[in-house]
Each structure stands twice: as structure tokens, then as C-alpha cells.
Scaffold this active site. Structure first.
Site: not given
Ligand code: GLN
Length: 188
Positions: A46-47, A78, A168, A170
Site C-alpha cells: 500500500g503506502e 512491498c 505483491h 497476494e
Molecule cells: N511505494 C509505496 C511506499 O513507498 C509501496 C508500494 C506498494 O506497497 N505497492 O510505501
């Protein structure tokens, strides 16, 4: 077996679905009380900055750090890997800092640079993977083992009961990496 999925932001549902398909009880983790009785936890993609803000606000930063340091098996995918990393080369903060790697955020560039590929995983062979603004692992400590590579670069690493992927798993139909993590949880 009961596995938690950090559920503040990101690909939460997809991980829960993978765990259900493997016949495991999957619990969304939103509050400290949700950590009770878990045999492992997944930190989804995610972020990472948003996830950290939200999990801190939910009072999860400290209890989750304690649980991981206490040996709770964890799989960071990620953004989840970014949360676990000891250092982020292009970002002023660090989060849990429990996995002895330095990662570079957004190393695959802009959103349009996201791609699907196969990753060569020790003992499993070619495993499909989706990379979305993925981090790159730039440095690793001596306790970190590389389990998977893409284009010669490490993309799946393990340090004891801490597993980290830059991609990812999943978002594919392949459940072998979740199964691999469940085996770590069974040992843990
Ligand atoms: N770019 C995201 C981050 O810095 C990570 C991207 C992702 O989880 N697909 O958190």
C-alpha cells in the site's frame, strides 16, 4: 492457526483471501487487542507513510514492534517491507526498523512502471509476482538470507521469522509464498 493482517490501508482483503484459501483463520488487525493469540502477521502493500500514520494513531506502533521483537513471525510485502526495514535510503524516517536491510522507496519509478514478472525463489522455482512502485533492497546485514531474486537483485529476504518481499504475492493466484510463511509461523 490464526494469522493477522494489518488492516489500516492497502491490499488487506487480498491477503485475507489468500489465507482463507489456505484454510487459515485470518484476522484484520486494527487495534492492539487484535494482536492477541496471533501466530503470525502480514503487513500488506500500500503506502508505507499512510500506513505508519494510521497504525500509530490506532496505538499499534509500540505493541506491534514489541510483538515482532518478541518473535511473532511477520511477512511484509512491498510497503510492509518498508515498514520493517532498518533504513530507508531515500526517506528521512524509519518505522519498525527490525529487518537488517536498507531499502530504496519507489525504486521502480512512477505508477506506470509497475509490472508483473516471475521471481526465482529458492526451493520453489519460478513464482509470479506483481511489482507496484516497488522498493529495492540496496543493503543487507549478515543475518539476512536472500530467498528470491528478480533480474539478479534480491526481492525476497528472510531474517529468522521476518520475511520481506518487494512485490505483491497476494495479487497473483499462486499461494506458495503464503504457504511458506505459514510454515515459518508453525515453527515460530
Ligand atoms: N511505494 C509505496 C511506499 O513507498 C509501496 C508500494 C506498494 O506497497 N505497492 O510505501
Amino acid at each position: 492457526m490464526k494469522i493477522g493482517v494489518l488492516a489500516v490501508q492497502g491490499a488487506v482483503r487480498e491477503h485475507i483471501l489468500c489465507l482463507h484459501r489456505l484454510g487459515v483463520e485470518a484476522v484484520p488487525v486494527l487495534r492492539p487487542a487484535d494482536l492477541a493469540g496471533l501466530q503470525g502477521i502480514i503487513l500488506p502493500g500500500g503506502e508505507s507513510t499512510a500506513q505508519w500514520r494510521l497504525l500509530s494513531r490506532a496505538g499499534l506502533a509500540e505493541p506491534l514492534a514489541e510483538a515482532i521483537k518478541g518473535g511473532l513471525p511477520v511477512f511484509g510485502t512491498c510497503a510492509g517491507l518498508i515498514l520493517l526495514a532498518k533504513r530507508i535510503t531515500n526517506w528521512p524516517e524509519r518505522y519498525f526498523g527490525v529487518l537488517d536491510v536498507a531499502v530504496e522507496r519507489n525504486a521502480t519509478g512512477r505508477q506506470v512502471d509497475s509490472f508483473e514478472a516471475t521471481v526465482a525463489v529458492d526451493g520453489l522455482g519460478e513464482v509470479p509476482a506483481v511489482f507496484i512502485r516497488a522498493p529495492a533492497i540496496r543493503e543487507m546485514g549478515p543475518g539476512v538470507e536472500v530467498l528470491g531474486r528478480y533480474a539478479g537483485e534480491p526481492v525476497l529476504v528472510r531474517q529468522g521469522a521476518i520475511l520481506g518481499a518487494t512485490f505483491h504475492p497476494e495479487l497473483t493466484e499462486d499461494l506458495r509464498l503464503h504457504e511458506f510463511f505459514l510454515n515459518l509461523c508453525r515453527k515460530g
